[in-house]
Design an enzyme around this catalytic site. Structure first.
Site, PDB file in Angstrom:
ATOM      1  N   HIS A 209       1.846  -3.352 -44.601  1.00  0.00           N
ATOM      2  CA  HIS A 209       1.631  -1.970 -44.202  1.00  0.00           C
ATOM      3  C   HIS A 209       0.521  -1.261 -44.824  1.00  0.00           C
ATOM      4  CE1 HIS A 209       5.794  -1.823 -41.816  1.00  0.00           C
ATOM      5  NE2 HIS A 209       4.877  -2.444 -41.146  1.00  0.00           N
TER       6      HIS A 209
ATOM      7  N   GLU B 156      -2.227 -18.956 -28.020  1.00  0.00           N
ATOM      8  CA  GLU B 156      -1.615 -18.696 -29.405  1.00  0.00           C
ATOM      9  C   GLU B 156      -0.756 -19.572 -30.232  1.00  0.00           C
ATOM     10  OE1 GLU B 156       0.278 -14.877 -29.427  1.00  0.00           O
ATOM     11  OE2 GLU B 156       0.869 -15.094 -27.317  1.00  0.00           O
TER      12      GLU B 156
ATOM     13  N   CYS C  96      -8.395 -11.643 -28.603  1.00  0.00           N
ATOM     14  CA  CYS C  96      -7.820 -10.329 -28.804  1.00  0.00           C
ATOM     15  C   CYS C  96      -7.072 -10.240 -30.212  1.00  0.00           C
ATOM     16  CB  CYS C  96      -6.771 -10.071 -27.645  1.00  0.00           C
ATOM     17  SG  CYS C  96      -5.471 -11.235 -27.987  1.00  0.00           S
TER      18      CYS C  96
ATOM     19  N   ARG D 183      -0.134  -7.031 -21.600  1.00  0.00           N
ATOM     20  CA  ARG D 183       0.442  -7.997 -22.240  1.00  0.00           C
ATOM     21  C   ARG D 183       1.895  -7.796 -21.764  1.00  0.00           C
ATOM     22  NH1 ARG D 183       0.230  -9.935 -28.259  1.00  0.00           N
ATOM     23  NH2 ARG D 183       1.369  -7.676 -28.566  1.00  0.00           N
TER      24      ARG D 183
ATOM     25  N   ARG E 181       1.979 -15.694 -41.777  1.00  0.00           N
ATOM     26  CA  ARG E 181       0.799 -14.640 -42.274  1.00  0.00           C
ATOM     27  C   ARG E 181       1.394 -13.384 -42.857  1.00  0.00           C
ATOM     28  NH1 ARG E 181      -0.154 -11.242 -36.853  1.00  0.00           N
ATOM     29  NH2 ARG E 181       1.524 -11.890 -35.457  1.00  0.00           N
TER      30      ARG E 181
ATOM     31  N   ASN F 150      -4.395 -14.370 -34.362  1.00  0.00           N
ATOM     32  CA  ASN F 150      -3.428 -14.057 -35.588  1.00  0.00           C
ATOM     33  C   ASN F 150      -2.399 -15.133 -35.482  1.00  0.00           C
ATOM     34  OD1 ASN F 150      -5.101 -11.752 -35.748  1.00  0.00           O
ATOM     35  ND2 ASN F 150      -3.414 -10.296 -35.262  1.00  0.00           N
ATOM     36  N   ASP F 151      -1.575 -15.251 -34.375  1.00  0.00           N
ATOM     37  CA  ASP F 151      -0.679 -16.234 -34.120  1.00  0.00           C
ATOM     38  C   ASP F 151      -1.074 -17.711 -34.162  1.00  0.00           C
ATOM     39  OD1 ASP F 151       2.016 -15.001 -34.534  1.00  0.00           O
ATOM     40  OD2 ASP F 151       1.946 -14.178 -32.248  1.00  0.00           O
TER      41      ASP F 151
ATOM     42  N   ARG G  48      -0.398  -3.401 -25.875  1.00  0.00           N
ATOM     43  CA  ARG G  48       0.819  -3.893 -26.433  1.00  0.00           C
ATOM     44  C   ARG G  48       2.112  -3.241 -25.732  1.00  0.00           C
ATOM     45  NH1 ARG G  48      -2.358  -2.973 -30.909  1.00  0.00           N
ATOM     46  NH2 ARG G  48      -3.307  -4.717 -32.030  1.00  0.00           N
TER      47      ARG G  48
END
Length: 834
Positions: A458, A700, A771, A601, A734, A723-724, A565
């Site tokens: 974060h 993904e 994305c 999505r 990750r 990312n995934d 999202r």
């Protein structure tokens, strides 16, 4: 190859030894276990029949070595040998070596292809290293009649070849690296030795290698002689350059070849004084170092005031904390993005968690004062997160401590530690809580260096939203740096110079000026189209989660939305949002962009994003469990509400499109399309306006890449979630700092997956976009264009820079050059080419 049988009175002990041995040899040899007896009330013991069956299970003509723990295990094994066929029994040897150490040594020797006699000898010598390193003596069986406890020295003859290596492994050459060395050199017809601290030992003996006591920073020389000396030495070189199959903080091969002794606990340095860690937020910073230290306020020693008064104190403190968190969320949304501000919404949810509140209430009723009760509860809750099997959830312990510190400060009257600076600095800390990061003034905090954390923490996310260059995961930096010393930080590459030379400072200032100038030029043209030098236009979209972010994205030059999202609409409540509220939200976002495409999505929940009202259950590995589309197909009632809202919104907004996440198989896609179609027909039957949207899927998981040609025939577009995809391709969480060096979308394997997906899309005549975080990295833009990607969707604050990168690219040249990138074998080679 020799096989191993473990005979023990304890099933648990035997399983543990088996697990260790299997890890050491990567499953190369057959190992069987005969442990315990079939009596639930008294399971400790041995069984001759079980021993016989274990030997038969792994029998090989090369031999079986049986290791036993004590007493009746030997008797049971003798009986088992009598029961065996005499021809088999002749190839079985019962070893008196210690069970654990003997098994480890024997398994490594067996995996290296040694004979039964050699494997047995290695097992017998297993304790030599331990006794020697502890400087104790014992009369143990030696090898070839040599004195036990002494290094097994061998001298070379004739011509020798040698290679010297500076060991970078944090724990030196311990059991696993030693095992890897034995396995690497044993197949060759050569004599191979290792030399360190003036001693030379056989590289085919794990025990002999252990006797060297090689530590981090030691110089280790491999010497080879014989017919295949060259091949054996090259095998050692390859293994050494991979750090003996272990990960280290600084995988820079050239730095390893230079003799740079580093004391334990210190940061390793390159020759030019550079320190490397994880780049978390781009930019160049030049400023004096300032150490930031923070701790949990101590609970006061005072009398218990009674339940009513103690509860009132807690209510007052938690109420004030909730108000501050709401303000931080609002401020972060103004500075960065709505999704980043949700970090503080999550903190509010931690503080108002019913179970936590009930627990503190109960503790207060037990006559414990509120400061003590709160500090104990926070510690217990954080520890529960840290003991989770998920590395991402472990990292969330920092959020719990952040909430705990905030409330504790209010209870004790200490309040939050102010961050007061008289000059611009580079902030150096062990870690930063999200609250600490959000309070930073980018005008005064020019850069951030943290000992802990990863690129997905974060604090890293907030640093990016504030535009503060940041490097994380730089272990030992607090001890190695001094307040006031001028440092240079390069956030994009994760590089830090604590004592920069005049030349380095000058270069950094030029880079900083160029970075700022490029940023200003990019912002000046952010509303213009992104067109390559040879006229190819790339669509630049935004990733977002709310109406507020939609307006920010428009202002920053977004030409559409590649990813809404929708899960953020579902979070923060104990029940799903209504169909009508979803319909209104989707319409608001779509209408903001006029006729520009808006891809929504469908609900992507699971892994690190649980919902109380969806049946997820406990999962040992939630990232490989029921998440995304899988979860929605098992919670059809909730899914239908969303699909109905999307179909109705599409009737009002022609630019709205729908995308399914975590698709792995054709069956999943067909189920989702069937459900969408049934919702459409039901709405039509009821006279409610509804229109079928364009349908796309997220790519993904590796299975979707493998199935890309078939999936492309059933959808209108692909969107690659890098990312995934990266964490699944590289088998690296990750959120796990220890494998962060693997989590890069520029890894050769990931790039080939992207190229394969883009090719399948081209053949099917559908569009393909990115994305994930990769889309917002200007360094990778040219390669993505070269692979045929037509859309890039990213955080709004990265749009300007990526558009500039597109304008600097010639697409035909990019297509030619990307082939060289795709042929690269390492991440380092890829980044050098880019």
């Amino acid at each position: 190859m020799v096989s191993i049988v473990i005979v023990s009175h304890s099933p648990d002990l035997a399983k543990g030894v088996h697990a260790l041995a299997s890890q050491m040899t990567q499953g190369k040899i057959k190992i069987a276990v005969a442990a315990g007896v079939d009596d639930p009330d008294n399971p400790i013991g041995t069984d001759a029949i079980a021993v016989m069956m274990a030997i038969e299970e792994v029998y090989t003509p090369q031999g079986v070595l049986v290791l036993v723990d004590m007493g009746s295990a030997i008797l049971s094994t003798d009986t088992a040998l009598e029961l065996l066929d005499s021809e088999q029994a002749a190839n079985v040897y019962v070893c008196a070596a210690p069970l654990i150490e003997g098994c480890m040594s024997a398994c490594v020797a067996a995996a290296a292809g040694m004979s039964l006699e050699e494997v047995s000898s290695e097992a017998h010598n297993a304790l030599v290293a331990k006794y020697t390193l502890l400087e104790q003596t014992a009369h143990l069986p030696g090898k070839d009649g040599e004195q036990s406890g002494e290094p097994l020295l061998q001298s070379a003859t004739e011509e020798e070849m040698a290679f010297e290596w500076r060991v970078r492994n944090p724990h030196g050459i311990h059991a696993r690296p030693a095992s890897a060395i034995v396995g690497a050199v044993s197949p060759y017809d050569a004599q191979v030795w290792l030399e360190c601290h003036g001693k030379r030992v056989s590289a085919r003996s794990i025990n002999s290698i252990a006797l060297l006591g090689v530590e981090q920073g030691d110089s280790l020389t491999c010497i080879a002689n014989g017919n295949e000396a060259q091949q054996a030495l090259q095998a050692f070189v390859s293994l050494a350059e991979n750090h003996f199959n272990e990960s280290i903080d600084k995988p820079d091969v050239q730095a390893d070849r230079v003799p740079t002794k580093t004391a334990k606990g210190q940061v390793s340095r390159h020759q030019d004084g550079r320190l490397n860690a994880i780049g978390a937020s781009e930019g160049i910073a030049i400023a004096p170092v300032w150490h930031y230290k923070v701790s949990m306020p101590k609970a006061r020693e005072r009398d218990y005031l009674g339940y009513g008064r103690e509860w009132a104190l807690f209510s007052e403190a938690s109420g004030a904390a909730l108000q501050t968190l709401a303000e931080l969320a609002e401020q972060t949304a103004e500075k960065g993005s709505q999704s980043d501000s949700d970090i503080f919404t999550a903190h509010s949810q931690i503080l108002t968690d019913p179970e936590l509140v009930d627990t503190i209430r109960q503790r207060l009723k037990e006559a414990v004062n509120v400061e003590v009760a709160w500090s104990q509860l926070i510690e217990q809750t954080a520890q529960a997160y840290e003991s989770s099997s998920s590395d991402y959830m472990k990292a969330r312990a920092n959020d719990v401590y952040d909430v705990g510190r905030r409330v504790m400060g209010l209870l004790t009257g200490e309040g939050e530690q102010p961050i007061e600076l008289s000059e611009p600095v580079i902030l150096v800390a062990t870690d930063l809580s999200p609250s600490d990061t959000a309070r930073l003034d980018p005008a005064m905090v020019k850069g951030i260096i943290l000992e802990q954390g990863g690129s997905t923490s974060h604090s890293a996310i907030l640093a990016r939203s504030l535009g503060i260059p940041a490097v994380v995961g730089l272990s030992g930096i607090m001890a190695q740096s001094q307040e006031g010393q001028v440092a240079v930080l390069r956030g994009g590459s994760g590089e830090v110079w604590l004592t920069p030379t005049a030349q380095r400072l000058e270069k950094a200032r030029r880079e900083q000026d160029e970075f700022e100038t490029q940023g200003e030029l990019a912002m000046a043209k952010t509303m213009e189209k992104a067109t390559t030098l040879d006229g190819r236009t790339i669509d630049i979209y935004a990733n977002l989660a709310s109406q507020e972010e939609a307006e920010q994205a428009i202002a920053l030059g977004a030409e559409g939305v590649g990813l809404v999202r929708s899960e953020f609409i579902f979070m923060g409540s104990d029940q799903p949002p209504s169909e009508q509220s979803q319909f209104e939200t989707y319409c608001q976002i779509a209408e903001t962009f006029g006729d520009k495409p808006v891809i929504i999505r469908t609900l992507d929940i699971g892994g690190d994003k649980p919902l109380t009202y969806m049946q997820q259950g406990e999962e040992e590995n939630p990232y490989l469990g029921c998440r995304g589309l899988r979860l929605c197909l098992q919670n059809v009632d909730v899914f239908r509400l969303q699909l109905n809202a999307l179909l109705r919104a599409r009737a009002k907004c022609s630019n709205l499109q729908v995308m399914f996440p975590m698709v792995a198989t054709m069956e999943e896609l067909n189920q989702a399309k069937y459900l969408l179609n049934s919702c459409y027909e039901a709405l039509q039957h009821s006279g409610i306006p509804a229109v079928m949207p364009k349908i796309g899927i997220m790519i993904e998981v590796p299975a979707a890449v493998a199935n890309a040609r078939q999936l492309a025939e059933e959808v209108s577009f692909f969107s690659i979630g890098t990312n995934d995809l990266t964490q699944y391709v590289m088998a690296a969480d990750r959120g796990n700092d220890r494998v962060s060096y693997l989590v890069s979308a520029a890894q050769p394997a990931v790039l080939r997956m992207i190229e394969q997906t883009a090719q399948a899309a081209r053949e099917a005549g559908i569009s393909v976009g990115i994305c994930g975080e990769m889309a917002g990295d200007p360094k990778l833009t040219k390669a993505l264009i070269g692979m045929g990607v037509s859309e890039l969707s990213m955080s709004p604050n990265r749009i300007a820079a990526v558009k500039q990168a597109v304008r600097a690219t010639e697409s035909k040249q990019a297509t030619e050059q990307v082939q060289e990138v795709l042929r690269a074998s390492t991440l380092k080679q890829v980044m050098a080419l880019l």
